[in-house]
Design a protein around this motif. Structure first.
Motif, PDB file in Angstrom:
ATOM      1  N   ARG A 102      -7.631   2.884  -3.398  1.00 43.54           N
ATOM      2  CA  ARG A 102      -6.200   3.223  -3.500  1.00 43.54           C
ATOM      3  C   ARG A 102      -5.317   2.031  -3.888  1.00 43.54           C
ATOM      4  O   ARG A 102      -4.115   2.043  -3.648  1.00 43.54           O
ATOM      5  CB  ARG A 102      -5.684   3.856  -2.196  1.00 43.54           C
ATOM      6  CG  ARG A 102      -6.573   4.962  -1.669  1.00 43.54           C
ATOM      7  CD  ARG A 102      -5.931   5.697  -0.533  1.00 43.54           C
ATOM      8  NE  ARG A 102      -5.907   4.944   0.706  1.00 43.54           N
ATOM      9  CZ  ARG A 102      -6.893   4.936   1.599  1.00 43.54           C
ATOM     10  NH1 ARG A 102      -7.988   5.640   1.361  1.00 43.54           N
ATOM     11  NH2 ARG A 102      -6.794   4.251   2.697  1.00 43.54           N
ATOM     12  N   SER A 124      -1.278   5.946  -0.816  1.00 42.38           N
ATOM     13  CA  SER A 124      -2.048   6.290   0.383  1.00 42.38           C
ATOM     14  C   SER A 124      -3.202   7.239   0.074  1.00 42.38           C
ATOM     15  O   SER A 124      -3.863   7.728   0.976  1.00 42.38           O
ATOM     16  CB  SER A 124      -1.123   6.924   1.422  1.00 42.38           C
ATOM     17  OG  SER A 124      -0.531   8.082   0.862  1.00 42.38           O
ATOM     18  N   ASP A 125      -3.424   7.515  -1.222  1.00 49.59           N
ATOM     19  CA  ASP A 125      -4.541   8.376  -1.610  1.00 49.59           C
ATOM     20  C   ASP A 125      -5.004   7.948  -3.006  1.00 49.59           C
ATOM     21  O   ASP A 125      -4.418   7.056  -3.628  1.00 49.59           O
ATOM     22  CB  ASP A 125      -4.094   9.849  -1.588  1.00 49.59           C
ATOM     23  CG  ASP A 125      -5.251  10.814  -1.314  1.00 49.59           C
ATOM     24  OD1 ASP A 125      -6.413  10.434  -1.592  1.00 49.59           O
ATOM     25  OD2 ASP A 125      -4.994  11.937  -0.829  1.00 49.59           O
ATOM     26  N   TYR A 126      -6.027   8.629  -3.490  1.00 45.48           N
ATOM     27  CA  TYR A 126      -6.670   8.357  -4.769  1.00 45.48           C
ATOM     28  C   TYR A 126      -5.653   8.233  -5.918  1.00 45.48           C
ATOM     29  O   TYR A 126      -4.745   9.067  -6.047  1.00 45.48           O
ATOM     30  CB  TYR A 126      -7.611   9.532  -5.013  1.00 45.48           C
ATOM     31  CG  TYR A 126      -8.630   9.332  -6.071  1.00 45.48           C
ATOM     32  CD1 TYR A 126      -9.834   8.679  -5.791  1.00 45.48           C
ATOM     33  CD2 TYR A 126      -8.417   9.809  -7.353  1.00 45.48           C
ATOM     34  CE1 TYR A 126     -10.793   8.522  -6.779  1.00 45.48           C
ATOM     35  CE2 TYR A 126      -9.375   9.658  -8.341  1.00 45.48           C
ATOM     36  CZ  TYR A 126     -10.551   9.004  -8.047  1.00 45.48           C
ATOM     37  OH  TYR A 126     -11.495   8.847  -9.030  1.00 45.48           O
ATOM     38  N   SER A 144      -0.709   9.499  -8.157  1.00 50.87           N
ATOM     39  CA  SER A 144      -1.751   9.576  -7.137  1.00 50.87           C
ATOM     40  C   SER A 144      -1.812  10.950  -6.481  1.00 50.87           C
ATOM     41  O   SER A 144      -0.871  11.743  -6.541  1.00 50.87           O
ATOM     42  CB  SER A 144      -1.442   8.496  -6.091  1.00 50.87           C
ATOM     43  OG  SER A 144      -2.106   8.716  -4.869  1.00 50.87           O
ATOM     44  N   ASP A 145      -2.945  11.178  -5.799  1.00 46.46           N
ATOM     45  CA  ASP A 145      -3.097  12.362  -4.945  1.00 46.46           C
ATOM     46  C   ASP A 145      -2.143  12.319  -3.752  1.00 46.46           C
ATOM     47  O   ASP A 145      -2.032  13.317  -3.039  1.00 46.46           O
ATOM     48  CB  ASP A 145      -4.544  12.435  -4.423  1.00 46.46           C
ATOM     49  CG  ASP A 145      -5.514  12.990  -5.460  1.00 46.46           C
ATOM     50  OD1 ASP A 145      -5.056  13.419  -6.538  1.00 46.46           O
ATOM     51  OD2 ASP A 145      -6.737  12.982  -5.195  1.00 46.46           O
ATOM     52  N   ASP A 146      -1.461  11.193  -3.530  1.00 50.77           N
ATOM     53  CA  ASP A 146      -0.500  11.121  -2.419  1.00 50.77           C
ATOM     54  C   ASP A 146       0.853  11.758  -2.777  1.00 50.77           C
ATOM     55  O   ASP A 146       1.830  11.604  -2.041  1.00 50.77           O
ATOM     56  CB  ASP A 146      -0.332   9.670  -1.918  1.00 50.77           C
ATOM     57  CG  ASP A 146       0.355   8.756  -2.937  1.00 50.77           C
ATOM     58  OD1 ASP A 146       0.881   9.246  -3.961  1.00 50.77           O
ATOM     59  OD2 ASP A 146       0.372   7.525  -2.708  1.00 50.77           O
TER      60      ASP A 146
END
Length: 326
Positions: A102, A124-126, A144-146
């Motif tokens: 990340r 905070s994610d991928y 991101s995935d966040d």
């Protein structure tokens, strides 16, 4: 044009590592050769390519490795900086990576003694995609995935932060639209943000999910393309927020969409790596069927050459190159 569009791989480069991502430098580095970077499980390798399609004295393809950068973790995405110059003294190589921890990492090298890297923390994610500001290269945007898109300066300070409604899959920064950012979300929405006011100014809808990848056409700023589900979709942003054209392409699911950098009607898509092979399809908007079909063993990544109708996909210890017509 041949009816049979299945095309064998034009060129192959052997690599030290499994290739998760491959990226031609989209900017002019002041050298006749094209820079290419690929990322594996531990390293980023930077090299130069020259093809017979651009230089009659080259037999097929010349590839030269310039430098291996220790990364220590799987590389998920690579973005080139426009500040990369091979014609400077000393030369400068600058790129940024996204990794499975990340973090973003900014690498700067003179290909000799000066090798620096900085880590940008915040997601905070991928991290699914990243891009440099195309003019001066003083900022990097990432999604991101966040459920965020973030814009960073080169010291790793967060300059802007956009809250998304679903994972951010693609981010594009067009050289002719330096104050706008295009962000594509997994829920099928593509939004344009004004970087001055930090407000959303326009949105496009796929009306299908999951959107996995989108791209902003270099040759025509009004054209946006994406893959969602098993279809490719094309928008003309002056006409409608719904796609002007769409077609099913990949049997299972489409994974990546990339416009050619030389022709506004040429683009490529890839399918999900199946049990053995990945399909690469090259499409031309004037043709009902793909003009090129390629297969690569467990391929990943997709990138177009800056000045040729040539694209590359990474694979198991290899990079594969295909050449198409304009």
């Amino acid at each position: 044009m041949k009816q049979d569009s299945t095309r064998s791989i034009a060129y192959t480069v052997d690599c030290e590592d499994y290739v998760h991502v491959v990226k031609f430098n989209p900017f002019d580095s002041g050298d006749a050769c094209s820079l290419i970077a690929y990322g594996g499980n531990n390293y980023v390798v930077v090299g130069t390519c020259r093809f017979q399609e651009e230089d009659a004295e080259v037999e097929g393809m010349q590839y030269k490795m310039l430098k291996t950068f220790h990364h220590g973790i799987r590389v998920d995405a690579i973005a080139w900086s426009p500040e990369t110059r091979l014609d400077a003294l000393p030369p400068q190589i600058r790129f940024c990576t996204a990794a499975s921890d990340r973090k973003l990492r900014l690498f700067t090298s003179d290909l000799r003694d000066k090798n620096e890297f900085k880590t940008f923390d915040g997601h905070s994610d991928y991290i699914n995609d990243l891009v440099f500001a195309p003019k001066e290269g003083q900022e990097v945007a990432s999604v991101s995935d966040d459920h965020t898109c973030r814009v960073w300066d080169l010291e790793g300070n967060e300059k802007a932060h956009f809250v998304l409604r679903s994972p951010g899959m693609s981010v594009c920064w067009h050289p002719e639209e330096a104050f706008k950012l295009m962000v594509a979300e997994k829920n099928g929405t593509i939004r344009f943000y004004d970087l001055i006011t930090q407000q959303a100014i326009l949105s496009l809808e796929c009306e299908q999910t999951p959107l996995m990848s989108a791209d902003w056409c270099l040759k025509n700023t009004l054209k946006i393309g994406a893959v969602a589900g098993s279809d490719w979709l094309i928008w003309d942003i002056t006409r409608s927020s719904y796609p002007q054209d769409k077609r099913p392409v990949h049997v299972d699911r489409a994974r990546l969409f990339r416009w050619s950098r030389v022709n506004e009607n040429l683009f490529a898509t890839t399918g999900y790596p199946g049990k053995t092979t990945t399909q690469l399809l090259v499409h031309h908007l004037g043709h009902p069927q793909p003009i090129l079909t390629g297969t690569a063993a467990v391929g990943s990544g997709l990138t177009w050459h800056r000045t040729l109708p040539l694209c590359a996909v990474g694979g198991d210890h290899k990079i594969f190159f295909w050449v198409t017509e304009m």
